[in-house]
Design an enzyme around this catalytic site. Structure first.
Site, PDB file in Angstrom:
ATOM      1  N   ARG A 108       0.837  -1.199   0.000  1.00 16.07           N
ATOM      2  CA  ARG A 108       0.000   0.000   0.000  1.00 16.07           C
ATOM      3  C   ARG A 108       0.867   1.242   0.000  1.00 16.07           C
ATOM      4  NH1 ARG A 108      -5.367   0.057   2.797  1.00 16.07           N
ATOM      5  NH2 ARG A 108      -4.513   1.514   4.286  1.00 16.07           N
ATOM      6  N   THR A 112      -1.294   7.488  -0.709  1.00 12.57           N
ATOM      7  CA  THR A 112      -2.624   7.302  -1.307  1.00 12.57           C
ATOM      8  C   THR A 112      -3.396   6.140  -0.672  1.00 12.57           C
ATOM      9  OG1 THR A 112      -1.839   5.750  -2.977  1.00 12.57           O
ATOM     10  CG2 THR A 112      -1.719   8.091  -3.544  1.00 12.57           C
ATOM     11  N   ASP A 204      -4.814 -14.509   9.793  1.00 10.67           N
ATOM     12  CA  ASP A 204      -3.856 -13.983   8.811  1.00 10.67           C
ATOM     13  C   ASP A 204      -3.161 -15.159   8.122  1.00 10.67           C
ATOM     14  OD1 ASP A 204      -1.340 -13.034   7.655  1.00 10.67           O
ATOM     15  OD2 ASP A 204      -1.887 -11.117   8.568  1.00 10.67           O
ATOM     16  N   ASP A 207       0.746 -15.084   7.981  1.00  9.00           N
ATOM     17  CA  ASP A 207       1.369 -15.379   9.275  1.00  9.00           C
ATOM     18  C   ASP A 207       1.266 -16.874   9.613  1.00  9.00           C
ATOM     19  OD1 ASP A 207       2.282 -12.870   9.824  1.00  9.00           O
ATOM     20  OD2 ASP A 207       0.590 -12.308  11.097  1.00  9.00           O
TER      21      ASP A 207
END
Ligand code: URA
Length: 213
Positions: A108, A112, A204, A207
């Site tokens: 990311r 933005t 996750d 993970d």
């Protein structure tokens, strides 16, 4: 768009359902979780490759000549989205060992907040290949759309997106944004929580695959 879209394939199979239940269990150890991701990915690509075109091929058995089938000219590629997608790679390759592999890293943007690729290494002729894009979790669809956008820019026409668990929000976003991509998932879950985790989900995935809990 309804979720009963013909481009969405929710796999219903006792073996997949059984393995998914063990994967969802928070007490399943990373080693077993990783092995199950491998097994489910292999079963999933088996389903997602059902409509590949075949052509006749002559074969000389030890006893006589016969005509078999082989995949017709379609070049295949598998593209894991880093990092969790790597957990599905060997499973897909155990079903299609001759597929070429491209790797796509998404992150990311700090400013933005939009995902974009920070690493991309595609096999030669990617535009002409059927691409199995793999990532265990389809949550908001942000990184998936970014990956699909990248592949479209490379000229890829046939994108088959394979996930283990999908949220309706992510499915909607992906199917709305890209008119041709097809999705295979082993489960279509209830939705996302405030942190964009899928509920009930499996936590996750990265993970749990890499043991970084
Ligand atoms: N990514 C994950 O690994 N799990 C989720 O539930 C959502 C995104």
């Amino acid at each position: 768009m309804r979720l009963a879209d013909e481009r969405l394939n929710v796999l219903e199979h006792p073996l997949i359902a059984h393995k998914m239940s063990i994967m969802r269990d928070g007490s399943t150890a990373p080693s077993q979780f990783r092995q199950l991701v491998h097994e489910v990915a292999m079963l999933e690509v088996y389903e997602a490759s059902r409509d590949l075109a075949t052509e006749p091929v002559e074969v000389e058995t030890p006893l006589r000549r016969t005509v078999g089938k082989r995949i017709a000219g379609e070049k295949l590629a598998v593209v894991p989205i880093l990092r969790a997608g790597m957990g599905m790679l060997d499973g897909v390759l155990s079903a299609i060992p001759s597929a070429a592999v491209g790797v796509l890293g998404m992150e990311r943007d700090e400013q933005t907040h939009q995902p974009h690729e920070y690493y991309a290494k595609m096999p030669r002729g990617i535009a002409d290949r059927t691409v199995f894009l793999i990532d265990p979790m389809l949550a908001t669809g942000g990184s998936a759309l970014s990956a699909i956008h990248y592949l479209r820019e490379q000229g890829v026409c046939d994108i088959r997106f394979l996930v283990l668990v999908a949220a309706p929000e992510g499915v909607r976003a992906v199917l709305q944004e890209d008119p041709d991509v097809r999705i295979w998932t082993c489960a279509l879950d209830d939705g996302l929580n405030e942190q964009a985790y899928i509920l009930p989900g499996l936590g996750d995935a990265g993970d749990r695959i890499f043991g970084t809990l």
